[in-house]
Design an enzyme around this catalytic site. Sequence first.
Site, PDB file in Angstrom:
ATOM      1  N   SER A  15     -24.266  -9.603  40.914  1.00 48.24           N
ATOM      2  CA  SER A  15     -25.721 -10.082  41.354  1.00 48.24           C
ATOM      3  C   SER A  15     -26.231  -9.119  42.239  1.00 48.24           C
ATOM      4  O   SER A  15     -26.134  -7.965  42.110  1.00 48.24           O
ATOM      5  CB  SER A  15     -25.629 -11.361  41.554  1.00 48.24           C
TER       6      SER A  15
ATOM      7  N   ASP B 265     -29.587 -13.962  30.738  1.00 49.40           N
ATOM      8  CA  ASP B 265     -29.662 -14.042  32.057  1.00 49.40           C
ATOM      9  C   ASP B 265     -31.207 -13.830  32.607  1.00 49.40           C
ATOM     10  O   ASP B 265     -31.813 -12.954  32.218  1.00 49.40           O
ATOM     11  CB  ASP B 265     -29.030 -12.844  32.686  1.00 49.40           C
TER      12      ASP B 265
ATOM     13  N   HIS C 238     -26.758 -15.795  33.662  1.00 51.42           N
ATOM     14  CA  HIS C 238     -26.188 -15.117  34.808  1.00 51.42           C
ATOM     15  C   HIS C 238     -25.009 -15.724  35.305  1.00 51.42           C
ATOM     16  O   HIS C 238     -24.262 -15.097  36.116  1.00 51.42           O
ATOM     17  CB  HIS C 238     -27.443 -15.591  36.058  1.00 51.42           C
TER      18      HIS C 238
END
Length: 472
Positions: A282, A382, A414
């Site tokens: 991320s 995501d 995600h």
Amino acid sequence: MLLRSPRLPHASLHATHSRSRSPPASSSSYLGAPLLPAPFFRTNSNLPLPTARRTFPSLRHAMAMQFPPSGDDAREADALLPRSDSAGRRRSSPVQSASPRPQGSAGPRRQSSFRHDVGHAASETYLVTRLTFTLLQYLGLGYRWMRQLLALAVYAILLMPGFLQVGYYYFFSSQVRRSIVYGEQPRNRLDLYIPKDNRRPCPVVAFVTGGAWIIGYKAWGALLGRRLAERGIIVACIDYRNFPQGTISDMVSDASQGISFVCNNIASYGGDPNQIYLMGQSAGAHISACALMEQAVKESSGQPISWSVTQIKAYFGLSGGYNIHNLVDHFHQRGLNRSIFLSIMEGEEALSRYSPEIVVKESSTRTIALLPRIFLMHGTDDYSIPSSASRTFVDVLQQVGAQATLLLYEGKTHTDIFIQDPLRGGRDPLVEDVFSVIYADDATRQNAASAPTPRRLVFEWQLQLARWISPF
């Protein structure tokens, strides 16, 4: 490009977003972070952007004063003083926070008592809680933001049985070496996850955690560290300053210094200095990609360096964003207010500098030639950072001659590939793909790395409900 789970229908990717200049009425949660509501810059909201940016350095220093030392940070003040490591040895510099063990040995046995370990766990928990509430007090709360925070709390409660087991491993396992100091700045610490069988040098993954550039913390990598250590891989989870304690340049600098520590010292902990891999998740994928590109540019231009890009065998980018220009509006719609995000990135004029995709386009052939193999991993469902971000970056890398591969996980969100799948037990696709790259040229270690199938840590109904209620 490799596409995982072909049994499921391919999800359509929408990368277009409307560009609205009016801020939302309230903020929501983004990537699980307590998202900064609109009142954050209430005193500067009417200032022109250049004027507002001039307030950021003072804001950062002011916020540093609002985060009084506690737990690990309480030891930051004496970082330059001689002190003892976990085995009782004296050390005189901040990069020697833990005494390295001779290569191939099991390392010094931890002398800390159960009471000391409980105290350490409590201090780190207190640190995270204190920083969170200090940040919340400064930011203020909005209704929509509170609703998303409630969803995050329910998500965490549903997965708490698994989190508690991972937390126990993190605080009490002899395989975890916590809070090794790698630099002089606040949060310059890393955790090491060391395999039980380390009779020969082990491959190493330097991992930079995510957290929306706001709540990143080294312990967030405990589940990944455990899974990789079970299969014979040392994992170094690198902590770094978050906003408002630091901005993107501080984060990239911290990550680069942590990578340097791993490259130059991991042999002392049983790691193979010739098998070092870099990974980020991320926001951590963005930060680590920035550090990698910055180092490649320095090295290709003959600038002084403390570690070499050629020491990294491969880079794994998990659910990352690599062109910040294209994500400002997306993050704004997701709840990360545009003004806040621009302050994290040090203003609109710095977006290109901290967009690895743009840096690659502008780099010389010599710089590109230094890059390791790059694997970008992303779930097609995501919505926090769309998988098109990884797809586009892979295309750009391939166009300039870099070795880049895209791994898409069909139907994954995600957090699925980083949290839910490992908690489910069994062999999860992400970890297996990492193993296949690391052990591709070592059949002996690949066979030796086979470990018992990880057991389930959370019931399936809890995982499904958590996935449904997740704010990310």
